[in-house]
Design an enzyme around this catalytic site. Sequence first.
Site: not given
Ligand SMILES: NC(=O)c1ccc[n+]([C@@H]2O[C@H](COP(=O)([O-])OP(=O)(O)OC[C@H]3O[C@@H](n4cnc5c(N)ncnc54)[C@H](O)[C@@H]3O)[C@@H](O)[C@H]2O)c1
Length: 262
Positions: A37, A63-64, A90, A155, A159, A190, A192
């Site tokens: 992360d 950094d991904v 993720n 977004y 996706k 979700i 978060t």
């Molecule tokens: N929360 C939702 O409602 C939801 C719904 C559908 C899909 N998602 C997907 O699930 C995944 C996780 O989401 P979440 O809700 O846990 O979000 P979150 O923001 O809580 O966590 C995302 C994490 O990704 C990290 N991140 C961001 N940019 C980065 C980079 N360039 N390199 C490395 N790490 C990086 C952030 O620091 C964070 O820790 C994401 O891909 C999101 O699009 C989330």
Amino acid sequence: MNRVDGKVALVTGGARGIGAETAKALAGGGARVMITDLLETEGAATVAEIERAGGEAAFLKHDVTSESEWQDVIAQTVERFGGLHILVNNAGVYLTKPLEETTLEDWRWVSAVNLEGVFLGTKHAIGAMKGSGGSIINLSSVAGLVGATLGSSAYSMSKGGVRLFTKSAALECAQLGYGIRVNSVHPGVIETDMGNVVIDKTRAVLGGAGHNQGSDPVDKIHPLGRLGQAGDVAKAILFLASDDSSFMTGSEVVVDGGYTAR
Ligand SMILES: NC(=O)c1ccc[n+]([C@@H]2O[C@H](COP(=O)([O-])OP(=O)(O)OC[C@H]3O[C@@H](n4cnc5c(N)ncnc54)[C@H](O)[C@@H]3O)[C@@H](O)[C@H]2O)c1
């Protein structure tokens, strides 16, 4: 069921949210987990939590969007844990902005993290997995299945791209006989840090009381009548990571409380 004993997993964006719950679920299932992360403090806290529960994990800042960092992270994971069998792509970012106000810079940022990050991870994990086989799980969204409201066009683009990239990567790995399965997961909203942006916006648009007062509009987002929790998604990811899903590749696992069933 859903055991991943002896496997090595890499979870990007694993410092918090769905990634952290996934790392904990995989460790609980018997895997050794590399968490990556941008957030070092939160990443170290997740590692400590896994270790307190008797699991094995480590953290790398990553950094991904950087190909060289991907190469380094995969090399360090293999060196430390002796292989790579599970990759959870993720890490992700969310942008809520009307289409007309979205800049090319915004569009490229979302694409770089959510789409190019998944491409780079999949590309470099294949090299590390093809001797032993593996499972790659890519986080898409309901926004990758149906159009999203509330200014989520960039977004959605990312996706939707993850969804079809996953299917093509799955077919290519199958055709080449690599024993690598590639599947996507599509969560609803979700609770978060990321999900809270959607939740707050829904409340602002639709009005209503706080979440625990019985008339909250966010409860109506999903037909099941509640918001999703990170653990709901982590359980599906653990299943896809385990050999219990050994006949699944190129599939899309929807974890959305019925959102896309309407
Ligand atoms: N929360 C939702 O409602 C939801 C719904 C559908 C899909 N998602 C997907 O699930 C995944 C996780 O989401 P979440 O809700 O846990 O979000 P979150 O923001 O809580 O966590 C995302 C994490 O990704 C990290 N991140 C961001 N940019 C980065 C980079 N360039 N390199 C490395 N790490 C990086 C952030 O620091 C964070 O820790 C994401 O891909 C999101 O699009 C989330």
